[in-house]
Write a protein that holds these residues in place. Structure first.
Motif, PDB file in Angstrom:
ATOM      1  N   ILE A  51       0.733  -1.035   0.085  1.00 23.86           N
ATOM      2  CA  ILE A  51       0.154  -0.083  -0.125  1.00 23.86           C
ATOM      3  C   ILE A  51       0.690   1.416  -0.115  1.00 23.86           C
ATOM      4  CG2 ILE A  51      -0.293  -0.108   2.576  1.00 23.86           C
ATOM      5  CD1 ILE A  51      -2.905   0.882   2.253  1.00 23.86           C
ATOM      6  N   THR A  57      -3.276   0.412  -3.630  1.00 20.47           N
ATOM      7  CA  THR A  57      -3.091  -0.940  -3.060  1.00 20.47           C
ATOM      8  C   THR A  57      -2.791  -2.108  -4.214  1.00 20.47           C
ATOM      9  OG1 THR A  57      -5.526  -1.883  -3.141  1.00 20.47           O
ATOM     10  CG2 THR A  57      -4.551  -1.016  -0.830  1.00 20.47           C
ATOM     11  N   TYR A  59      -2.203  -6.156  -4.671  1.00 19.20           N
ATOM     12  CA  TYR A  59      -2.199  -7.724  -4.050  1.00 19.20           C
ATOM     13  C   TYR A  59      -1.789  -8.706  -5.171  1.00 19.20           C
ATOM     14  CZ  TYR A  59      -5.440  -5.677  -0.697  1.00 19.20           C
ATOM     15  OH  TYR A  59      -5.905  -4.614   0.319  1.00 19.20           O
TER      16      TYR A  59
END
Length: 115
Positions: A51, A57, A59
């Motif tokens: 982040i 963000t 992932y």
């Protein structure tokens, strides 16, 4: 010298949840990225989530929809909420702080998912 202190690892059953925390010991100025990597048994270290200062963000595909990374900028702390844990999530999880080209690593915390 900024140091990272991780907490929250442990043993959990498949389908369970854990929350990891990573606090910084010093002050950080400017734009930076905090994140989590992991290294499972016999595997290479891999990015789990990160982040940026503005909240953007990123992932790994394997954790999307199950893990959530968040941060408290006032406390310079990052969290990783892990839900629906699977045995393959078993690993040592490392907190990271990236400022420009420099990355600082935490000492790691063990997460074991097993019945």
């Amino acid at each position: 010298q900024v140091q990272l202190v991780e907490s929250g690892g442990g043993l959990v059953q498949p389908g369970g949840s854990l929350r990891l925390s990573c606090a910084t010991s010093g002050s950080i100025v400017g734009i930076y990225v905090m994140g989590w990597y992991r290294q499972g048994p016999g595997k290479q270290r891999e990015l789990v989530a990160e982040i940026a200062t503005g909240g953007r963000t990123n992932y790994a595909d394997s954790v999307k929809g199950r893990f959530t990374i968040s941060r408290d900028n006032a406390k310079n702390t990052v969290y990783l909420q892990m839900n629906s844990l699977k045995p393959e999530d078993t690993a040592v999880y490392y907190c990271t702080l990236r400022v420009g080209a420099q990355t600082t690593w935490g000492q790691g915390t063990q997460v074991t998912v097993s019945s």
